[in-house]
Design an enzyme around this catalytic site. Structure first.
Site, short mmCIF file in Angstrom:
data_model
loop_
_atom_site.label_atom_id
_atom_site.label_comp_id
_atom_site.label_asym_id
_atom_site.label_seq_id
_atom_site.Cartn_x
_atom_site.Cartn_y
_atom_site.Cartn_z
N ARG A 46 0.85 -1.21 0.00
CA ARG A 46 0.00 0.00 0.00
C ARG A 46 0.88 1.25 0.00
O ARG A 46 0.56 2.25 -0.64
CB ARG A 46 -0.94 0.03 1.21
CG ARG A 46 -1.64 1.38 1.36
CD ARG A 46 -2.90 1.37 2.21
NE ARG A 46 -2.78 0.63 3.44
CZ ARG A 46 -2.08 1.02 4.51
NH1 ARG A 46 -1.45 2.17 4.51
NH2 ARG A 46 -2.02 0.25 5.59
N TYR A 98 -15.44 16.60 -15.82
CA TYR A 98 -15.80 15.18 -15.88
C TYR A 98 -16.95 14.89 -14.89
O TYR A 98 -16.90 15.32 -13.74
CB TYR A 98 -14.56 14.35 -15.56
CG TYR A 98 -14.82 12.88 -15.48
CD1 TYR A 98 -15.12 12.15 -16.62
CD2 TYR A 98 -14.77 12.21 -14.27
CE1 TYR A 98 -15.36 10.79 -16.54
CE2 TYR A 98 -15.00 10.85 -14.18
CZ TYR A 98 -15.30 10.15 -15.32
OH TYR A 98 -15.54 8.80 -15.25
N ASP A 170 -6.57 18.36 -14.35
CA ASP A 170 -6.84 17.02 -14.84
C ASP A 170 -6.41 16.99 -16.31
O ASP A 170 -7.02 17.64 -17.16
CB ASP A 170 -8.34 16.72 -14.69
CG ASP A 170 -8.69 15.29 -15.09
OD1 ASP A 170 -7.97 14.70 -15.91
OD2 ASP A 170 -9.71 14.78 -14.58
N LYS A 195 -7.35 5.99 -19.53
CA LYS A 195 -7.60 6.55 -20.84
C LYS A 195 -6.32 6.46 -21.70
O LYS A 195 -5.83 5.37 -21.90
CB LYS A 195 -8.13 7.97 -20.70
CG LYS A 195 -9.20 8.13 -19.59
CD LYS A 195 -10.49 7.37 -19.88
CE LYS A 195 -11.42 7.28 -18.67
NZ LYS A 195 -11.75 8.52 -18.01
C1 LIG Z 1 -12.29 8.91 -16.78
C2 LIG Z 1 -11.93 10.23 -16.20
C3 LIG Z 1 -11.74 10.40 -14.82
C4 LIG Z 1 -11.97 9.28 -13.83
O1 LIG Z 1 -11.11 8.21 -14.03
P1 LIG Z 1 -11.46 6.68 -13.63
O2 LIG Z 1 -10.24 5.96 -14.03
O3 LIG Z 1 -12.68 6.29 -14.39
O4 LIG Z 1 -11.71 6.67 -12.15
C5 LIG Z 1 -11.36 11.65 -14.37
N1 LIG Z 1 -11.20 12.68 -15.22
C6 LIG Z 1 -11.38 12.56 -16.54
C7 LIG Z 1 -11.17 13.73 -17.43
C8 LIG Z 1 -11.75 11.34 -17.08
O5 LIG Z 1 -11.95 11.22 -18.39
#
Ligand SMILES: *Cc1c(COP(=O)(O)O)cnc(C)c1O
Length: 378
Positions: A46, A98, A170, A195
């Site tokens: 962890r 998001y 982000d 992604k």
């Molecule tokens: C998918 C996404 C998230 C969240 O990510 P997860 O891996 O699904 O928890 C946060 N910000 C953006 C811009 C995203 O596309």
């Protein structure tokens, strides 16, 4: 080292024993101490793990940071940031972020006394006007989801610095291959590695990255204490995926440009959202702060001429699915899918309607993608 090279090499070399070319997976939950009182480099997974550390080194280098933690999901990375703040924090965020982040900010964290203002992040006066004595952080997401509005990262970061506030960005939509917020003055970058960074739709993961030692310490404490870190297997998958980030992003971008141009001239498409268009309102800004326009294209169907359900039902290569950034093309309806967790009023304010379609353009041959969209539009 250039980005493409760094993606292939940084952090990878972790096997002094057999000198394997790829990073070994260390699934061990715990590690032996040599003797009492002498804490080894890794003691418990962890807190730290060699496979995960390999990915963390790689991601920190790609973003131009000095420290990273790979988390179990993108939302775990997003969550780490407000958890790092002082009690009673107020955070300013864009209204078109998001959907999952919006839900965390709007529905969960306020229960614990964290408050939020959602503003149009492209309007700096609105951002400035939202600052209160208890404001601690400005949350940036650009390009925004799903309509691909662009926030001026350097301008918001400067405004924040003048007001003594932290900034977090982000960077999921463009990946560090096309955009590096830390270089534009942002303090913390978060990712959903689910992604583009992993890129193969076979893992959920996230990352939080900074170049500031004080923030690294606070974020590291949160990730370890709240148990947000990702598994060694997942870290290994993302590290494998990230090695091809450069060539994948180039292919995504090429295909997205072709798709956007095709959709724009189609009579059943009312509007196409793509910052690569010279007449996109944020085009110049995108050119300045990004090194590419990315692989996402959104559009509004002309719902007088085509039913969204018919369009989605006829697609063959574009899978009807949430998520984005994988090698395969995806199509989704933000209204009922990715942004369903936003209240209807908030969706309308953000410019999302039932006819809005978000495409994650994959790396297939562009002619196949255009044919597919053409037959689905009918
Ligand atoms: C998918 C996404 C998230 C969240 O990510 P997860 O891996 O699904 O928890 C946060 N910000 C953006 C811009 C995203 O596309």
């Amino acid at each position: 080292m250039r980005r493409e090279t760094s993606a292939v090499h940084t952090g990878v070399d972790k096997d002094a024993h057999y000198r394997s070319v790829t990073t070994p997976i260390y699934p061990s939950s715990t590690f032996r101490f040599e003797e009492v009182g002498r804490i080894p480099e890794y003691d418990y997974t962890r807190s730290g793990n060699p496979t995960r550390a390999a990915l963390e080194e790689n991601l920190a280098a790609l973003e131009g940071g000095s420290w990273a933690r790979a988390t179990a999901t993108g939302m775990a990375a997003v969550t780490a940031v407000p958890l790092m703040l002082e009690q009673g924090a107020h955070i300013i965020a864009g209204h078109d972020i998001y959907g999952g982040t919006y839900r965390l900010f709007d529905s969960l964290l306020p229960r614990f006394g964290v408050s939020f203002s959602f503003v149009d992040m492209r309007n700096l006066d609105q951002v400035r006007a939202a600052i209160r004595p208890e404001t601690q952080l400005i949350w940036i997401e650009t390009p925004s989801n799903p309509l691909l509005n662009i926030v001026d990262i350097a301008a918001v970061a400067e405004l924040a610095r003048e007001a003594g506030l932290l900034t977090a960005a982000d960077n999921t939509f463009l990946s560090p291959y096309f955009q590096r917020p830390l270089e534009l003055g942002v303090d913390i970058v978060v990712h959903s590695t689910t992604k583009y960074l992993n890129g193969h739709s076979d893992v959920v993961g996230g990352a939080v990255i900074t170049g500031r030692e004080d923030l690294a310490e606070r974020l590291g404490f949160v990730v370890n204490t709240a148990g947000l870190a990702g598994s060694p297997f997942d870290a290994w998958l993302v590290l494998r995926g990230v090695k091809t980030l450069g060539p994948r992003m180039e292919a995504h971008e090429r295909n997205a440009a072709a798709v956007a141009a095709f959709l724009r001239q189609h009579p059943k498409v009312a509007r196409v959202y793509y910052p690569g268009f010279a007449d996109h309102p944020d085009h110049e800004l995108a050119r300045r702060q990004q090194s590419g326009f990315g692989g996402m294209v959104s559009l509004d169907l002309d719902t007088d001429r085509i039913e969204p359900t018919d369009f989605f039902g006829r697609l063959r290569y574009f899978a009807l699915a949430e998520s984005l950034g994988g090698v395969e093309s995806l199509a989704e309806q933000p209204w009922t899918m990715s942004h369903a967790s936003m209240p209807e009023r908030a969706r309308r304010e953000a410019g999302i309607s039932e006819g809005t379609v978000r495409l994650s353009v994959g790396i297939e041959h562009p002619d196949d993608l255009l044919e597919d969209l053409g037959q689905a539009l009918g």
